[in-house]
Design a protein around this motif. Structure first.
Motif, mmCIF file in Angstrom:
data_model
loop_
_atom_site.group_PDB
_atom_site.id
_atom_site.type_symbol
_atom_site.label_atom_id
_atom_site.label_comp_id
_atom_site.label_asym_id
_atom_site.label_seq_id
_atom_site.Cartn_x
_atom_site.Cartn_y
_atom_site.Cartn_z
ATOM 1 N N ASP A 98 13.329 -6.880 10.963
ATOM 2 C CA ASP A 98 11.856 -6.212 12.145
ATOM 3 C C ASP A 98 11.133 -4.876 10.525
ATOM 4 O O ASP A 98 10.136 -4.753 10.707
ATOM 5 N N ASN A 99 12.622 -4.760 9.820
ATOM 6 C CA ASN A 99 11.684 -3.493 8.555
ATOM 7 C C ASN A 99 10.458 -4.891 8.001
ATOM 8 O O ASN A 99 9.507 -4.317 7.760
ATOM 9 N N LYS A 100 10.785 -5.884 7.258
ATOM 10 C CA LYS A 100 9.932 -7.076 7.297
ATOM 11 C C LYS A 100 8.354 -6.999 7.714
ATOM 12 O O LYS A 100 7.923 -7.435 7.436
ATOM 13 N N LYS A 101 8.756 -6.857 9.380
ATOM 14 C CA LYS A 101 7.765 -7.030 10.215
ATOM 15 C C LYS A 101 7.049 -6.500 9.693
ATOM 16 O O LYS A 101 5.461 -6.085 9.980
ATOM 17 N N ILE A 102 7.076 -5.105 10.116
ATOM 18 C CA ILE A 102 6.700 -3.436 9.722
ATOM 19 C C ILE A 102 5.948 -3.933 8.052
ATOM 20 O O ILE A 102 5.138 -3.484 8.367
ATOM 21 N N GLU A 103 6.610 -4.091 6.977
ATOM 22 C CA GLU A 103 6.327 -4.648 6.141
ATOM 23 C C GLU A 103 4.751 -4.832 5.869
ATOM 24 O O GLU A 103 4.094 -4.375 5.346
ATOM 25 N N TRP A 104 4.318 -6.102 6.922
ATOM 26 C CA TRP A 104 3.505 -7.677 6.921
ATOM 27 C C TRP A 104 2.302 -6.551 7.301
ATOM 28 O O TRP A 104 1.739 -7.046 6.955
ATOM 29 N N ASP A 105 2.750 -6.137 8.301
ATOM 30 C CA ASP A 105 1.928 -5.469 9.611
ATOM 31 C C ASP A 105 0.827 -4.151 8.489
ATOM 32 O O ASP A 105 -0.385 -4.352 9.317
ATOM 33 N N ARG A 106 1.339 -3.531 7.839
ATOM 34 C CA ARG A 106 1.158 -2.034 6.803
ATOM 35 C C ARG A 106 0.371 -2.974 6.056
ATOM 36 O O ARG A 106 -0.901 -2.422 6.078
ATOM 37 N N TYR A 107 0.690 -4.096 5.504
ATOM 38 C CA TYR A 107 0.548 -4.908 4.375
ATOM 39 C C TYR A 107 -1.034 -5.434 5.154
ATOM 40 O O TYR A 107 -2.618 -5.432 4.224
ATOM 41 N N ARG A 108 -0.689 -6.377 6.146
ATOM 42 C CA ARG A 108 -2.487 -6.989 6.555
ATOM 43 C C ARG A 108 -3.751 -5.768 7.022
ATOM 44 O O ARG A 108 -3.788 -6.253 6.844
ATOM 45 N N THR A 109 -3.053 -4.687 7.260
ATOM 46 C CA THR A 109 -3.875 -4.136 7.810
ATOM 47 C C THR A 109 -4.526 -2.967 6.736
ATOM 48 O O THR A 109 -5.771 -2.451 7.196
ATOM 49 N N PHE A 110 -3.861 -2.993 5.783
ATOM 50 C CA PHE A 110 -3.976 -2.157 4.912
ATOM 51 C C PHE A 110 -5.780 -2.102 4.624
ATOM 52 O O PHE A 110 -5.977 -3.337 4.360
ATOM 53 N N VAL A 111 -6.968 -1.607 3.877
ATOM 54 C CA VAL A 111 -7.924 -1.266 3.504
ATOM 55 C C VAL A 111 -8.124 -0.691 2.407
ATOM 56 O O VAL A 111 -7.270 0.039 1.970
ATOM 57 N N THR A 112 -8.111 -1.758 1.283
ATOM 58 C CA THR A 112 -8.133 -1.188 -0.645
ATOM 59 C C THR A 112 -9.341 -0.794 -0.278
ATOM 60 O O THR A 112 -10.709 -1.683 0.156
ATOM 61 N N ASN A 113 -9.413 -0.076 -1.476
ATOM 62 C CA ASN A 113 -10.845 0.142 -2.014
ATOM 63 C C ASN A 113 -11.931 -0.721 -2.614
ATOM 64 O O ASN A 113 -13.316 -0.508 -2.633
ATOM 65 N N TYR A 114 -11.363 -1.809 -2.874
ATOM 66 C CA TYR A 114 -12.773 -2.971 -2.910
ATOM 67 C C TYR A 114 -12.834 -3.328 -1.920
ATOM 68 O O TYR A 114 -14.570 -3.809 -2.095
ATOM 69 N N GLU A 115 -12.349 -3.667 -0.522
ATOM 70 C CA GLU A 115 -12.984 -3.566 0.754
ATOM 71 C C GLU A 115 -13.974 -3.033 1.285
ATOM 72 O O GLU A 115 -15.490 -3.211 1.688
ATOM 73 N N ILE A 116 -13.535 -1.104 1.354
ATOM 74 C CA ILE A 116 -14.414 -0.568 1.197
ATOM 75 C C ILE A 116 -15.644 -0.119 0.550
ATOM 76 O O ILE A 116 -17.048 -0.175 0.865
ATOM 77 N N ASP A 117 -15.771 -0.230 -0.676
ATOM 78 C CA ASP A 117 -16.939 -1.230 -2.082
ATOM 79 C C ASP A 117 -17.640 -2.153 -1.775
ATOM 80 O O ASP A 117 -18.688 -1.761 -1.466
ATOM 81 N N ASN A 118 -16.633 -2.958 -1.507
ATOM 82 C CA ASN A 118 -17.807 -3.986 -1.739
ATOM 83 C C ASN A 118 -18.149 -4.391 0.237
ATOM 84 O O ASN A 118 -19.120 -5.224 0.139
ATOM 85 N N TYR A 119 -18.220 -4.320 1.054
ATOM 86 C CA TYR A 119 -17.806 -4.633 2.626
ATOM 87 C C TYR A 119 -18.723 -3.554 3.783
ATOM 88 O O TYR A 119 -19.091 -3.943 4.089
ATOM 89 N N LEU A 120 -18.452 -2.473 2.946
ATOM 90 C CA LEU A 120 -18.874 -0.955 3.416
ATOM 91 C C LEU A 120 -20.498 -1.262 3.630
ATOM 92 O O LEU A 120 -21.047 -0.676 4.410
ATOM 93 N N PRO A 121 -20.357 -1.440 3.076
ATOM 94 C CA PRO A 121 -22.703 -1.151 2.577
ATOM 95 C C PRO A 121 -23.084 -2.269 3.283
ATOM 96 O O PRO A 121 -24.050 -1.465 3.202
ATOM 97 N N VAL A 122 -22.409 -3.317 3.329
ATOM 98 C CA VAL A 122 -22.785 -4.314 4.034
ATOM 99 C C VAL A 122 -23.246 -4.115 5.324
ATOM 100 O O VAL A 122 -24.335 -4.571 6.377
ATOM 101 N N LEU A 123 -22.646 -3.233 5.782
ATOM 102 C CA LEU A 123 -21.748 -3.403 7.605
ATOM 103 C C LEU A 123 -23.808 -1.962 7.388
ATOM 104 O O LEU A 123 -24.420 -1.584 8.581
#
Length: 77
Positions: A52-77
């Protein structure tokens, strides 16, 4: 010694009976869920909580938005 761990050698590894490790935590957890050895070793309660804890850890990891994503993809929107 043959170099069967290089890219493109998956078929050769399979022919030799060498399995590939999971690519990510989700695949590892799915594999571990079916492990009688791990379940017996940890006991039912610890095993279930660990999974259960590893599933929670995976879910947090896969939904985390990195600074790289914000810097590179947000301006495109």
């Amino acid at each position: 010694m043959k170099k069967i761990y290089l890219n493109g050698m998956l078929k050769k590894r399979e022919e030799c009976g060498i399995e590939t490790l999971p690519d990510n935590l989700f695949e590892a957890v799915k594999f571990m869920e079916n492990s009688a050895l791990v379940k017996e070793t940890l006991g039912d309660h610890v095993f279930e909580k660990f999974i259960d804890n590893k599933k929670i850890e995976w879910d947090r990891y896969r939904t985390f938005v990195t600074n790289y994503e914000i810097d590179n993809y947000l301006p495109v929107l």
